[in-house]
Design a protein around this motif. Structure first.
Motif, PDB file in Angstrom:
ATOM      1  N   ASP A  28       0.831  -1.215   0.000  1.00 48.94           N
ATOM      2  CA  ASP A  28       0.000   0.000   0.000  1.00 48.94           C
ATOM      3  C   ASP A  28       0.863   1.261   0.000  1.00 48.94           C
ATOM      4  O   ASP A  28       0.435   2.313  -0.459  1.00 48.94           O
ATOM      5  CB  ASP A  28      -0.990   0.003   1.176  1.00 48.94           C
ATOM      6  CG  ASP A  28      -2.154   0.972   0.947  1.00 48.94           C
ATOM      7  OD1 ASP A  28      -2.635   1.049  -0.212  1.00 48.94           O
ATOM      8  OD2 ASP A  28      -2.563   1.681   1.882  1.00 48.94           O
ATOM      9  N   ASP A  33      -1.922   4.741  -0.205  1.00 44.79           N
ATOM     10  CA  ASP A  33      -1.498   5.801   0.713  1.00 44.79           C
ATOM     11  C   ASP A  33      -0.931   5.235   2.026  1.00 44.79           C
ATOM     12  O   ASP A  33      -0.747   5.957   2.989  1.00 44.79           O
ATOM     13  CB  ASP A  33      -2.668   6.757   0.998  1.00 44.79           C
ATOM     14  CG  ASP A  33      -3.881   6.007   1.523  1.00 44.79           C
ATOM     15  OD1 ASP A  33      -3.825   4.764   1.563  1.00 44.79           O
ATOM     16  OD2 ASP A  33      -4.871   6.657   1.886  1.00 44.79           O
ATOM     17  N   GLY A  34      -0.671   3.923   2.024  1.00 49.01           N
ATOM     18  CA  GLY A  34       0.037   3.336   3.164  1.00 49.01           C
ATOM     19  C   GLY A  34      -0.785   3.025   4.392  1.00 49.01           C
ATOM     20  O   GLY A  34      -0.243   2.620   5.412  1.00 49.01           O
ATOM     21  N   ASP A  35      -2.109   3.176   4.301  1.00 51.16           N
ATOM     22  CA  ASP A  35      -2.921   2.991   5.517  1.00 51.16           C
ATOM     23  C   ASP A  35      -3.692   1.663   5.528  1.00 51.16           C
ATOM     24  O   ASP A  35      -4.466   1.407   6.443  1.00 51.16           O
ATOM     25  CB  ASP A  35      -3.925   4.139   5.654  1.00 51.16           C
ATOM     26  CG  ASP A  35      -4.940   4.132   4.509  1.00 51.16           C
ATOM     27  OD1 ASP A  35      -4.711   3.409   3.508  1.00 51.16           O
ATOM     28  OD2 ASP A  35      -5.956   4.837   4.610  1.00 51.16           O
ATOM     29  N   HIS A  36      -3.493   0.843   4.526  1.00 51.23           N
ATOM     30  CA  HIS A  36      -4.334  -0.355   4.419  1.00 51.23           C
ATOM     31  C   HIS A  36      -4.198  -1.287   5.631  1.00 51.23           C
ATOM     32  O   HIS A  36      -5.193  -1.788   6.154  1.00 51.23           O
ATOM     33  CB  HIS A  36      -4.024  -1.109   3.121  1.00 51.23           C
ATOM     34  CG  HIS A  36      -4.907  -2.297   2.897  1.00 51.23           C
ATOM     35  ND1 HIS A  36      -6.271  -2.189   2.794  1.00 51.23           N
ATOM     36  CD2 HIS A  36      -4.619  -3.623   2.805  1.00 51.23           C
ATOM     37  CE1 HIS A  36      -6.788  -3.400   2.632  1.00 51.23           C
ATOM     38  NE2 HIS A  36      -5.810  -4.283   2.642  1.00 51.23           N
ATOM     39  N   ARG A 177      -7.581   4.189  -5.267  1.00 56.20           N
ATOM     40  CA  ARG A 177      -6.495   5.157  -5.200  1.00 56.20           C
ATOM     41  C   ARG A 177      -5.358   4.861  -6.167  1.00 56.20           C
ATOM     42  O   ARG A 177      -4.745   5.780  -6.724  1.00 56.20           O
ATOM     43  CB  ARG A 177      -5.924   5.092  -3.778  1.00 56.20           C
ATOM     44  CG  ARG A 177      -5.793   6.405  -3.094  1.00 56.20           C
ATOM     45  CD  ARG A 177      -5.298   6.166  -1.677  1.00 56.20           C
ATOM     46  NE  ARG A 177      -6.384   6.210  -0.706  1.00 56.20           N
ATOM     47  CZ  ARG A 177      -6.961   7.331  -0.306  1.00 56.20           C
ATOM     48  NH1 ARG A 177      -6.582   8.493  -0.778  1.00 56.20           N
ATOM     49  NH2 ARG A 177      -7.937   7.306   0.573  1.00 56.20           N
TER      50      ARG A 177
HETATM   51 MG    MG Z   1      -4.911   3.040   1.557  1.00 55.51          MG
END
Ligand code: MG
Ligand code: ADP
Length: 214
Positions: A28, A33-36, A177
């Protein structure tokens, strides 16, 4: 299957998720955006916080309660999508018993159908649907076969989930995204697809070891 078993499975998924969190986080970070992972962890924790209440409900009710809990605890795209999966499963008549594989297969496809309606993504968009749709199709086909053992069916579902997950690697994303990246998303597995493959793998592995389930 009863609600206790659903809770047991969620606990197994949480364990598997922790073991694979850094790998999924990287995915991610690469195309999202790295929040998965944060989202998934939050959802799993919220479900287990109401473990006692879930245990007192019939499976259909527990699945609905899980859906509501995920809606209010996970943000982003994943929250409503995973909530739809549980809501769709709970809708099927017989979800309170889940006592044969045909019912479970119907529940799975009803869940996937609702996720599809919600997210409007299909196979080839580089999302979790690349795992969920083929697994759902195969599952409904396999339950019609009388020559397959439970474990053989589970092995085939695991293999299909893996194939779907890997199929997201070399395509560009057209939903979610990652679609903002265009061609640059190529070369990375979709994090949601990886999460779904891991969840399906963990559930199948758990069920393989359950003597009581046919
Ligand atoms: Mg995400
Ligand atoms: P967000 O995209 O809001 O940051 P997450 O990072 O938790 O949420 O989840 C991202 C994952 O959600 C993607 O990897 C993809 O598999 C899945 N996803 C995104 N949009 C859709 C959609 N429209 N339909 C199905 N799955 C989607």
């Amino acid at each position: 299957m009863n609600s206790e078993m659903i809770i047991q499975i969620i606990k197994e998924v949480q364990k598997a998720y922790e073991a694979n969190a850094s790998e999924i986080e990287k995915l991610d970070q690469a195309i999202g955006d790295g929040d998965h992972v944060i989202n998934m962890r939050r959802g799993l924790k919220a479900i287990l916080e109401i473990e006692e209440e879930l245990g007192s409900l019939k499976p259909g009710g527990a699945l609905n309660k899980i859906a509501m809990t995920l809606l209010s605890s996970i943000g982003g795209a994943a929250g409503p999508l995973f909530a739809s999966m549980f809501m769709g499963m709970a809708k099927v008549p017989g979800s309170d018993h889940m006592d044969d594989s045909k019912t479970v297969a119907k529940m799975f496809s009803s869940g996937v159908e609702l996720v599809k309606q919600r997210g409007k993504a299909d196979v080839g968009d580089k999302t979790m649907m690349d795992v969920l749709i083929p697994v759902s199709t195969l599952f409904n086909k396999l339950v019609e076969r009388s020559d397959l053992s439970k474990n053989e069916m589970l092995r085939q579902l695991m293999a299909e989930a893996e194939r779907g997950m890997l199929s997201t690697k070399d395509i560009a994303a057209t939903k979610g995204r990652a679609s903002y990246l265009g061609e640059r998303a190529k070369g990375h597995i979709d994090p949601g697809a990886k999460s779904c493959q891991l969840i399906i793998f963990t559930i199948c592995d758990y069920l393989m070891n359950q003597e009581k389930i046919r």
